[in-house]
Write a protein that holds these residues in place. Structure first.
Motif, mmCIF file in Angstrom:
data_model
loop_
_atom_site.group_PDB
_atom_site.id
_atom_site.type_symbol
_atom_site.label_atom_id
_atom_site.label_comp_id
_atom_site.label_asym_id
_atom_site.label_seq_id
_atom_site.Cartn_x
_atom_site.Cartn_y
_atom_site.Cartn_z
ATOM 1 N N ARG A 186 0.840 -1.204 0.000
ATOM 2 C CA ARG A 186 0.000 0.000 0.000
ATOM 3 C C ARG A 186 0.873 1.251 0.000
ATOM 4 N NH1 ARG A 186 -1.438 -3.165 4.018
ATOM 5 N NH2 ARG A 186 -0.810 -1.734 5.671
ATOM 6 N N TRP A 187 2.176 1.055 -0.305
ATOM 7 C CA TRP A 187 3.052 2.227 -0.248
ATOM 8 C C TRP A 187 2.845 3.109 -1.489
ATOM 9 C CZ3 TRP A 187 6.172 -2.448 0.780
ATOM 10 C CH2 TRP A 187 6.573 -3.118 -0.371
ATOM 11 N N SER A 188 3.211 4.380 -1.330
ATOM 12 C CA SER A 188 2.985 5.372 -2.391
ATOM 13 C C SER A 188 3.996 5.162 -3.509
ATOM 14 C CB SER A 188 3.164 6.777 -1.806
ATOM 15 O OG SER A 188 4.537 6.940 -1.458
ATOM 16 N N ARG A 189 3.762 5.844 -4.625
ATOM 17 C CA ARG A 189 4.707 5.770 -5.747
ATOM 18 C C ARG A 189 6.083 6.261 -5.332
ATOM 19 N NH1 ARG A 189 2.165 8.161 -11.088
ATOM 20 N NH2 ARG A 189 0.817 6.433 -11.652
ATOM 21 N N LYS A 190 6.045 7.339 -4.564
ATOM 22 C CA LYS A 190 7.316 7.930 -4.100
ATOM 23 C C LYS A 190 8.107 6.877 -3.305
ATOM 24 C CE LYS A 190 8.796 11.159 -0.688
ATOM 25 N NZ LYS A 190 8.262 11.870 0.438
ATOM 26 N N HIS A 191 7.393 6.155 -2.421
ATOM 27 C CA HIS A 191 8.068 5.147 -1.602
ATOM 28 C C HIS A 191 8.533 3.975 -2.458
ATOM 29 C CE1 HIS A 191 6.351 7.505 1.646
ATOM 30 N NE2 HIS A 191 7.236 6.919 2.443
ATOM 31 N N ALA A 192 7.742 3.600 -3.480
ATOM 32 C CA ALA A 192 8.158 2.517 -4.378
ATOM 33 C C ALA A 192 9.457 2.906 -5.090
ATOM 34 C CB ALA A 192 7.054 2.227 -5.379
ATOM 35 N N LYS A 193 9.531 4.174 -5.486
ATOM 36 C CA LYS A 193 10.733 4.665 -6.174
ATOM 37 C C LYS A 193 11.957 4.603 -5.254
ATOM 38 C CE LYS A 193 9.396 7.989 -9.696
ATOM 39 N NZ LYS A 193 9.200 9.432 -9.892
ATOM 40 N N LEU A 194 11.718 4.963 -4.000
ATOM 41 C CA LEU A 194 12.835 4.959 -3.036
ATOM 42 C C LEU A 194 13.356 3.533 -2.816
ATOM 43 C CD1 LEU A 194 11.481 7.606 -0.512
ATOM 44 C CD2 LEU A 194 13.617 7.769 -1.812
ATOM 45 N N LEU A 195 12.410 2.562 -2.774
ATOM 46 C CA LEU A 195 12.839 1.160 -2.615
ATOM 47 C C LEU A 195 13.769 0.776 -3.765
ATOM 48 C CD1 LEU A 195 9.540 -0.658 -1.525
ATOM 49 C CD2 LEU A 195 11.633 -0.462 -0.170
ATOM 50 N N LYS A 196 13.401 1.228 -4.963
ATOM 51 C CA LYS A 196 14.222 0.919 -6.147
ATOM 52 C C LYS A 196 15.566 1.630 -6.065
ATOM 53 C CE LYS A 196 11.609 -0.587 -10.063
ATOM 54 N NZ LYS A 196 10.731 -0.154 -11.114
ATOM 55 N N GLU A 197 15.483 2.925 -5.767
ATOM 56 C CA GLU A 197 16.709 3.739 -5.734
ATOM 57 C C GLU A 197 17.744 3.135 -4.783
ATOM 58 O OE1 GLU A 197 16.035 7.869 -4.752
ATOM 59 O OE2 GLU A 197 18.175 8.159 -4.270
ATOM 60 N N TYR A 198 17.261 2.639 -3.632
ATOM 61 C CA TYR A 198 18.210 2.109 -2.639
ATOM 62 C C TYR A 198 18.353 0.590 -2.707
ATOM 63 C CZ TYR A 198 18.692 6.749 -0.845
ATOM 64 O OH TYR A 198 18.997 8.098 -0.744
ATOM 65 N N GLU A 199 17.788 0.012 -3.768
ATOM 66 C CA GLU A 199 17.923 -1.435 -4.061
ATOM 67 C C GLU A 199 17.607 -2.300 -2.849
ATOM 68 O OE1 GLU A 199 21.423 -2.274 -6.756
ATOM 69 O OE2 GLU A 199 21.847 -0.212 -6.174
ATOM 70 N N ILE A 200 16.446 -2.003 -2.256
ATOM 71 C CA ILE A 200 16.019 -2.787 -1.085
ATOM 72 C C ILE A 200 15.148 -3.945 -1.583
ATOM 73 C CG2 ILE A 200 14.663 -2.749 1.069
ATOM 74 C CD1 ILE A 200 15.445 0.249 1.285
ATOM 75 N N PRO A 201 15.577 -5.213 -1.363
ATOM 76 C CA PRO A 201 14.774 -6.340 -1.843
ATOM 77 C C PRO A 201 13.422 -6.396 -1.132
ATOM 78 C CG PRO A 201 16.959 -7.052 -1.114
ATOM 79 C CD PRO A 201 16.807 -5.637 -0.684
ATOM 80 N N VAL A 202 12.361 -6.741 -1.881
ATOM 81 C CA VAL A 202 11.021 -6.886 -1.304
ATOM 82 C C VAL A 202 10.573 -8.335 -1.502
ATOM 83 C CG1 VAL A 202 8.611 -6.148 -1.398
ATOM 84 C CG2 VAL A 202 10.439 -4.477 -1.813
#
Ligand SMILES: Cc1cc2nc3c(=O)[nH]c(=O)nc-3n(C[C@H](O)[C@H](O)[C@H](O)COP(=O)(O)OP(=O)(O)OC[C@H]3O[C@@H](n4cnc5c(N)ncnc54)[C@H](O)[C@@H]3O)c2cc1C
Length: 337
Positions: A186-202
């Motif tokens: 349920r995270w926002s687009r901004k948060h999804a982008k941050l996950l990508k930027e910092y290469e955090i595995p989900v």
């Protein structure tokens, strides 16, 4: 509607503190030392009991257990003649300048009421994780980020807060993953982008269990037979605020459901105060203790001002005047010698 012909506790206390956790005990110590007739009603479920080693409380360089903090706090309050009862308050009613407090066991009355009822952190819905609570399963990065430096950290959650936690944890360790436990993110687009930027595995699979030994987490078991090696878990499922009593008295709550207080810990209801995690405080022990002390000080001041207004300080003055009758006589005798 509370119907009570008689009260089990015949005294009208100056103050009743509901909750004998960190905030309630700190308030009790201050109120006892202010010589206020104080009763603490506690149901005994302080969150502090769940922390084996508190490392961020002032004055304990090697840490202190939450149980010990509570035990010593209670002793300290009892030294100042504060009374304690084990009971769970069910209902409160405001009546003619005082509060009637109905517990499961007994009923009580007080002129001032402090709510220090705390909150409950919801544990993650993962089988077998309960034993690791406070050892390798945590709720709070401010309390526990430091102790997991350099470790493999899993954040369980699927909302913006889970992403914020994961990003915050990168400050302590390069090894951070997010596990959604099969919940739809349920995270926002901004948060999804941050996950990508910092290469955090989900990891999006259902968590079927936790591999742990002696309270130390070793891995997350995911549906499909994969296991992710980790050393600790943080969860962001949210909190339950113990505000039923405050609500029943009409106290204002904020958007998150915490009791609104002013800078002195007064609620929106006259003579009702609140302190600790049940308010919008940052939920830390030292802050709860500070708020308890602040609430006690304003309660003491308000009671003092009330006694000035209704002239009840006079009874102390009368004792003094009575004693002073002999003073000039004694002085005269001394001078003659
Ligand atoms: C696992 C874990 C680890 C933690 N580790 C740390 C840490 O390392 N450092 C840190 O600073 N903080 C830590 N915390 C947070 C800390 O425990 C809280 O900040 C602190 O306990 C808050 O104090 P409080 O007085 O507001 O609430 P609590 O200490 O929870 O006390 C509330 C009290 O009110 C009582 N109560 C509630 N409703 C009623 C009722 N109706 N009638 C009577 N009694 C009632 C409860 O039984 C309880 O005793 C941790 C929390 C958890 C869960």
């Amino acid at each position: 509607m509370i119907q009570h012909k008689h009260l089990d506790d015949p005294q009208t206390r100056e103050v009743i503190v509901i909750g004998g956790g960190i905030a309630g005990l700190s308030a009790a110590i201050y109120l006892g030392r202010a010589q206020r007739d104080t009763l603490v009603i506690d149901s005994g479920h302080s969150m502090a009991k769940r922390e084996p080693v508190v490392e961020n409380y002032l004055g304990f360089p090697k840490g202190v257990s939450g149980e010990d903090l509570l035990k010593h706090g209670r002793k300290q309050a009892e030294r100042h003649e504060v009374e304690f009862v084990e009971d769970e308050v069910q209902e409160i009613a405001a009546k003619k300048g005082s509060f009637i407090v109905v517990g499961q066991e007994r009923s009580y009355r007080a002129r001032r009421l402090l709510l220090a009822t705390g909150i409950f952190h919801l544990p993650p819905k993962i089988p077998g994780v309960k034993e690791c609570l406070g050892h390798s399963m945590f709720f709070c990065k401010d309390c526990d980020g430091y102790r997991v430096r350099g470790k493999r950290i899993a954040i369980c959650g699927a909302n913006d807060e889970a992403v914020d936690y994961a990003l915050g944890m990168l400050h302590y360790s390069p090894c951070v993953v997010v596990a959604t436990n099969a919940e739809k993110p349920r995270w926002s687009r901004k948060h999804a982008k941050l996950l990508k930027e910092y290469e955090i595995p989900v990891h999006r699979e259902k968590i079927t269990g936790v591999d742990h030994r002696k309270c130390q987490v070793r891995g997350l078991r995911l549906k499909g037979a994969t296991e992710v090696k980790i050393d600790c878990i943080f969860t962001t499922r949210g909190d339950i605020f113990h505000t039923k009593l405050a609500k029943s008295l009409g106290a204002e709550l904020d958007r998150d459901g915490q009791i609104e207080v002013d800078h002195c810990m007064r609620t929106s209801v006259p003579r009702l105060y609140a302190a600790g995690c049940v308010t919008p405080a940052n939920c830390q022990m030292i802050i709860a203790a500070g708020q308890g002390a602040a609430a006690a000080q304003v309660i003491n001041r308000d009671l003092f001002e009330e006694s000035i207004a209704n002239h009840s300080l006079r009874r102390f003055r009368e004792v003094q005047l009575e004693q002073e009758k002999t003073v000039p006589e004694k002085r005269r005798k001394t001078r003659r010698r």
